[in-house]
Design a protein around this motif. Sequence first.
Motif, PDB file in Angstrom:
ATOM      1  N   UNK A 219     -33.335  29.504  46.305  1.00 52.77           N
ATOM      2  CA  UNK A 219     -33.473  28.321  45.454  1.00 52.77           C
ATOM      3  C   UNK A 219     -34.748  28.414  44.616  1.00 52.77           C
ATOM      4  N   UNK A 220     -35.833  28.910  45.236  1.00 57.46           N
ATOM      5  CA  UNK A 220     -37.100  29.062  44.531  1.00 57.46           C
ATOM      6  C   UNK A 220     -36.976  30.048  43.361  1.00 57.46           C
ATOM      7  N   UNK A 221     -36.228  31.128  43.558  1.00 57.25           N
ATOM      8  CA  UNK A 221     -36.088  32.153  42.521  1.00 57.25           C
ATOM      9  C   UNK A 221     -35.488  31.585  41.248  1.00 57.25           C
ATOM     10  N   UNK A 222     -34.706  30.511  41.386  1.00 57.30           N
ATOM     11  CA  UNK A 222     -34.094  29.895  40.191  1.00 57.30           C
ATOM     12  C   UNK A 222     -35.127  29.268  39.270  1.00 57.30           C
ATOM     13  N   UNK A 223     -36.336  28.973  39.804  1.00 58.08           N
ATOM     14  CA  UNK A 223     -37.421  28.475  38.949  1.00 58.08           C
ATOM     15  C   UNK A 223     -37.858  29.568  37.981  1.00 58.08           C
ATOM     16  N   UNK A 224     -37.826  30.810  38.448  1.00 59.00           N
ATOM     17  CA  UNK A 224     -38.220  31.933  37.597  1.00 59.00           C
ATOM     18  C   UNK A 224     -37.085  32.343  36.657  1.00 59.00           C
ATOM     19  N   UNK A 225     -35.863  32.350  37.163  1.00 61.75           N
ATOM     20  CA  UNK A 225     -34.720  32.794  36.354  1.00 61.75           C
ATOM     21  C   UNK A 225     -34.166  31.687  35.466  1.00 61.75           C
ATOM     22  N   UNK A 226     -34.457  30.417  35.836  1.00 59.88           N
ATOM     23  CA  UNK A 226     -33.915  29.291  35.072  1.00 59.88           C
ATOM     24  C   UNK A 226     -32.458  29.018  35.369  1.00 59.88           C
ATOM     25  N   UNK A 227     -31.920  29.686  36.370  1.00 55.09           N
ATOM     26  CA  UNK A 227     -30.504  29.533  36.709  1.00 55.09           C
ATOM     27  C   UNK A 227     -30.232  28.155  37.315  1.00 55.09           C
ATOM     28  N   UNK A 228     -29.201  27.489  36.815  1.00 61.39           N
ATOM     29  CA  UNK A 228     -28.746  26.201  37.342  1.00 61.39           C
ATOM     30  C   UNK A 228     -27.220  26.274  37.490  1.00 61.39           C
ATOM     31  N   UNK A 234     -18.965  15.487  34.430  1.00 62.62           N
ATOM     32  CA  UNK A 234     -18.924  14.242  33.649  1.00 62.62           C
ATOM     33  C   UNK A 234     -19.851  14.322  32.444  1.00 62.62           C
ATOM     34  N   UNK A 235     -21.144  14.658  32.696  1.00 60.31           N
ATOM     35  CA  UNK A 235     -22.125  14.634  31.609  1.00 60.31           C
ATOM     36  C   UNK A 235     -22.705  16.006  31.273  1.00 60.31           C
ATOM     37  N   UNK A 236     -22.350  17.030  32.049  1.00 56.94           N
ATOM     38  CA  UNK A 236     -22.808  18.383  31.742  1.00 56.94           C
ATOM     39  C   UNK A 236     -24.176  18.748  32.282  1.00 56.94           C
ATOM     40  N   UNK A 237     -24.856  17.828  32.996  1.00 58.74           N
ATOM     41  CA  UNK A 237     -26.159  18.139  33.577  1.00 58.74           C
ATOM     42  C   UNK A 237     -26.023  19.264  34.596  1.00 58.74           C
ATOM     43  N   UNK A 238     -27.039  20.131  34.646  1.00 61.32           N
ATOM     44  CA  UNK A 238     -27.011  21.284  35.554  1.00 61.32           C
ATOM     45  C   UNK A 238     -28.127  21.177  36.579  1.00 61.32           C
ATOM     46  N   UNK A 239     -27.882  21.727  37.750  1.00 60.07           N
ATOM     47  CA  UNK A 239     -28.828  21.632  38.859  1.00 60.07           C
ATOM     48  C   UNK A 239     -28.933  22.967  39.576  1.00 60.07           C
ATOM     49  N   UNK A 240     -30.104  23.189  40.193  1.00 59.21           N
ATOM     50  CA  UNK A 240     -30.336  24.431  40.930  1.00 59.21           C
ATOM     51  C   UNK A 240     -29.695  24.387  42.306  1.00 59.21           C
TER      52      UNK A 240
END
Length: 538
Positions: A219-228, A234-240
């Motif tokens: 999960x932490x690595x997604x801060x570096x990669x920006x992956x969500x 419904x609204x298209x918001x993305x999450x890690x």
Amino acid sequence: MKDTMHPCNICGHSFTRKSNLLRHTKTHTRKKLPSCKICCLSFKCKALLLKHMWKHTGEKPHSCETCGSSFTQKIHLLEHMRTHTGEKPYSCEVCGSFFTQKATLTQHMRTHTGEKPFSCGLCDSSFRQKAHLSQHIRTHTGEKPHSCEICGSAFAHQSTLMQHMRTHTGEKPHSCKECGSSFTHKATLSKHMVLHTGEKPHSCEVCGSSFTQKGTLLQHMRKHTGEKPHSCEVCGSCFTQKNHLLQHMRKHTGEKPYSCEICGSSFPRKHNLLLHMRTHTGEKPHSCEVCGASFTQKSNFLQHMQKHTGEKQHPCEVCGFSFTQKSTLLQHMRKHTGEKPYSCEVCGSAFAQKATLLQHMWKHTGEKPHSCEVCGASFTRKQHLLLHMRTHTGEKPHSCKVCGSSFTQKSTLSQHMRKHTGEKPHSCEVCGSSFTQKSHLSQHMRKHTGEKPFACELCDTAFKRKVSLFRHVQKHTGEKRYSCDVCGYFFTQRRHMLEHMQTHTKEEVHCCELCGSSFTSKIALLHHMQTHMENLTI
């Protein structure tokens, strides 16, 4: 010479070799294989059929003398006994790990070889174990064959059902040997043990941060990669994280599954309910060692500590101003970007902060939720109510260091200080006139624009200032709010009353610069000045 053919006397089929003919002949003489009458499977011998039947009958004839567990096959009992004896006869030649079963060793070896022989025909995912593939297939089919008999919840895996059942039974079979804490899941116990050992075996190769769990590192690595990878349909918001998406979805569904048993309030997150419960219990578990202040939430405690340390961890990259909270920095950045993400659906006005939009909405609804307990006056903002309360208490906490004057509001003190400094920060772009207050500049600009926004509802006369409209309305109503304490005479305007008071005190304050004559009112001085003007014209 032609090859000799060996024909079958029963069916006439011919073979080039006699050995093949003998093998073929056995197919005619072989007895019928024993088969299961329930599922029709066939077996080489009757013993295998009997073992198979135990699956249908549920019979488990092989029992463990130590714990009483039962098994359908003797070999399974022997493997189970190793959990009591600790015997692990199968060892890995690569890393030296030991296993109770040969099949487990085979699966383990795939972690070294990287082999994943079981592939999904739907999404190209591969797995080391066939059981994992079977579980994965259910993510495509949506199959949940394991149901809870108590609440009806369905699960894709039996192990998940077993863990779920503990929420009903309250069973916590996994205990910590250090502190005695109990847990429903073995994995949770493993995570807990890290608190005692302090071990953080999973490190980030980018920034060096260490974590107790591999999942937390991913999960932490997604801060570096920006992956969500988890997106809202419904609204298209993305999450890690998937749980963040589930919490977000409750904004659309309005679901609040966590309810307070005391007052009935509902919350979308369990954490919010736990914080709410402290309002009933009065619990404030986070205490400041410097001043003794206590807080219900850790975040509030950390913010408070920054008052003592003076630490401001979040600097603005544009102007260098620093903030104690990241959320405050994000709001501040909108001053530079001009972003106003919160719009009013009624009039279209946009705002940088959600709280400002909510306050603005009260203009349309007329709602004034903050009431004064002394006089009943209502206000849209709590801050305005607090300022109003000072009119009852007489509190003036803001003092001028130059002349000692006190004020109820800090903004009023700031305006007052300009009398001493002479500062006039608000300038007219048309004529260059400067003013101490922005409201004075706005009034001045109406001289240039001719704007008269304050109209009388009785005669349609318009005025540039609200106070002028108020005085004009008194002419229609005949209202005279200001009275003389000496003779009781009433006046529509306060300055007229003050000028009248001078007739009782005989105070002469308005002087003529030409002849030195003094007058009690300004209007009397103006009449007098006309006599000088007439003499000049003769």
